[in-house]
Design a protein around this motif. Structure first.
Motif, PDB file in Angstrom:
ATOM      1  N   SER A   2     -33.128  17.882 -24.435  1.00 26.42           N
ATOM      2  CA  SER A   2     -33.365  18.948 -23.473  1.00 26.42           C
ATOM      3  C   SER A   2     -32.074  19.311 -22.758  1.00 26.42           C
ATOM      4  O   SER A   2     -31.154  18.507 -22.637  1.00 26.42           O
ATOM      5  CB  SER A   2     -34.416  18.494 -22.450  1.00 26.42           C
ATOM      6  OG  SER A   2     -33.965  17.356 -21.749  1.00 26.42           O
ATOM      7  N   GLU A   3     -32.031  20.564 -22.279  1.00 25.85           N
ATOM      8  CA  GLU A   3     -30.845  21.054 -21.592  1.00 25.85           C
ATOM      9  C   GLU A   3     -30.682  20.341 -20.261  1.00 25.85           C
ATOM     10  O   GLU A   3     -31.655  19.984 -19.595  1.00 25.85           O
ATOM     11  CB  GLU A   3     -30.975  22.557 -21.372  1.00 25.85           C
ATOM     12  CG  GLU A   3     -29.723  23.203 -20.839  1.00 25.85           C
ATOM     13  CD  GLU A   3     -29.893  24.700 -20.698  1.00 25.85           C
ATOM     14  OE1 GLU A   3     -28.914  25.423 -20.926  1.00 25.85           O
ATOM     15  OE2 GLU A   3     -31.000  25.157 -20.354  1.00 25.85           O
ATOM     16  N   ARG A  22     -23.409  25.338 -14.663  1.00 27.07           N
ATOM     17  CA  ARG A  22     -23.203  26.012 -15.937  1.00 27.07           C
ATOM     18  C   ARG A  22     -21.806  26.650 -15.941  1.00 27.07           C
ATOM     19  O   ARG A  22     -21.662  27.868 -16.014  1.00 27.07           O
ATOM     20  CB  ARG A  22     -24.275  27.074 -16.190  1.00 27.07           C
ATOM     21  CG  ARG A  22     -25.650  26.534 -16.494  1.00 27.07           C
ATOM     22  CD  ARG A  22     -25.710  25.752 -17.791  1.00 27.07           C
ATOM     23  NE  ARG A  22     -27.074  25.298 -18.071  1.00 27.07           N
ATOM     24  CZ  ARG A  22     -27.601  24.176 -17.599  1.00 27.07           C
ATOM     25  NH1 ARG A  22     -26.871  23.388 -16.825  1.00 27.07           N
ATOM     26  NH2 ARG A  22     -28.825  23.827 -17.893  1.00 27.07           N
ATOM     27  N   GLU A  31     -31.845  32.252 -16.998  1.00 29.88           N
ATOM     28  CA  GLU A  31     -33.124  31.771 -17.488  1.00 29.88           C
ATOM     29  C   GLU A  31     -34.120  31.659 -16.338  1.00 29.88           C
ATOM     30  O   GLU A  31     -33.760  31.291 -15.222  1.00 29.88           O
ATOM     31  CB  GLU A  31     -32.970  30.400 -18.153  1.00 29.88           C
ATOM     32  CG  GLU A  31     -31.916  30.342 -19.241  1.00 29.88           C
ATOM     33  CD  GLU A  31     -32.273  31.183 -20.451  1.00 29.88           C
ATOM     34  OE1 GLU A  31     -33.478  31.469 -20.635  1.00 29.88           O
ATOM     35  OE2 GLU A  31     -31.366  31.552 -21.201  1.00 29.88           O
TER      36      GLU A  31
END
Length: 268
Positions: A2-3, A22, A31
């Motif tokens: 998973s991210e 990020r 997102e």
């Protein structure tokens, strides 16, 4: 696999440091899951009465680049769908962030370490205090992409810098530097890049040195006062003051003052 979480959250006593994580996309909010994560973070901070102040910053060279322009071009992610679906995506996605941060009673200090553009500028405006790196840049740049502020910027920015300058930034979409942002009142201080996070933490710790109930209620009064007449604000102030007078920490603060000692708060 998973991210990784969009936000890295660290605790330093009563101060929480939240970092948008990020850096490869300059911390763009692209997102729906990112918006959900920020909203849940705010809810958890409200529930935890031992948290007295929050610092929000960005990893890497940017604070937050707003939306991902590549995703806009490809009409993917939060920019996908027909107009009605896209409208609903905004309402149930990124617009969760201004609502969550507005309702969050814990004071938030933004350490604007680099560019804050579009939704990134609006995110900084959702915080209570903004400290900028001398390398920071600010732009309400939506019109340059043929869109409008979709996350509350048209409400936030005029309340911070006034309608004339908010109109200038919003309608031109032009970038301003940190010195101009200070002149506009958009940020409280401009410091060298290496000092922006330490200075924001220093301010957060100064806030956190006070009883949490007092700073939370004071923040709520400041927020509500933006849209209230004096009489109802005074009524709300009286109600909040009555609550504050009957907390343990108020009694401890008064006792410590009279006894010339440091207070020991229990967040009660």
């Amino acid at each position: 696999m998973s991210e990784a979480p969009f936000m890295i959250v660290e605790r330093k006593g009563p101060v929480v440091i939240a970092t948008l994580n990020r850096p490869d996309t300059r911390n763009a909010i692209t997102e729906i899951a990112y918006s959900e994560e920020i909203a849940e973070f705010c809810a958890s901070m409200t529930r935890d009465l031992t948290v007295r102040a929050i610092v929000l910053t960005g990893a890497g060279s940017a604070f937050c680049a707003g939306g991902n322009v590549h995703h806009m071009a490809e009409r993917k992610g939060m920019f996908a769908g027909a107009p009605f679906a896209l409208r609903n995506t905004y309402r149930t996605g990124i617009q969760m962030i201004p609502t969550a941060l507005y309702e969050l009673e814990v004071p938030v200090v933004a350490a604007v370490n680099g560019p804050a553009v579009g939704a990134g500028l609006d995110l900084a405006c959702m915080c209570d205090i903004r400290i900028a790196s001398s390398r920071a840049r600010f732009a309400e740049s939506f019109v340059k992409l043929g869109i409008v502020p979709g996350d509350g910027g048209a409400w936030l920015l005029p309340r911070i810098i006034g309608m004339a300058r908010a109109s200038l930034l919003t309608l031109t979409g032009d970038m301003i530097d940190a010195a101009t942002a200070l002149d506009y009142g958009l940020v409280a201080e401009v410091v060298p890049p290496e000092e922006v996070l330490p200075r924001a933490i220093e301010i957060a710790e100064a806030i956190a040195a006070n009883p949490g109930h007092a700073t939370r209620l004071a923040k709520r009064l400041l927020r509500e006062g933006q849209d209230m007449k004096l009489a109802p604000l005074l009524e709300l102030s009286a109600a909040y003051q009555a609550l504050a007078h009957h907390t343990f920490d108020h009694g401890e603060a008064v006792a410590a003052f009279l006894e010339s000692r440091d207070p020991v708060y229990r967040d009660e």
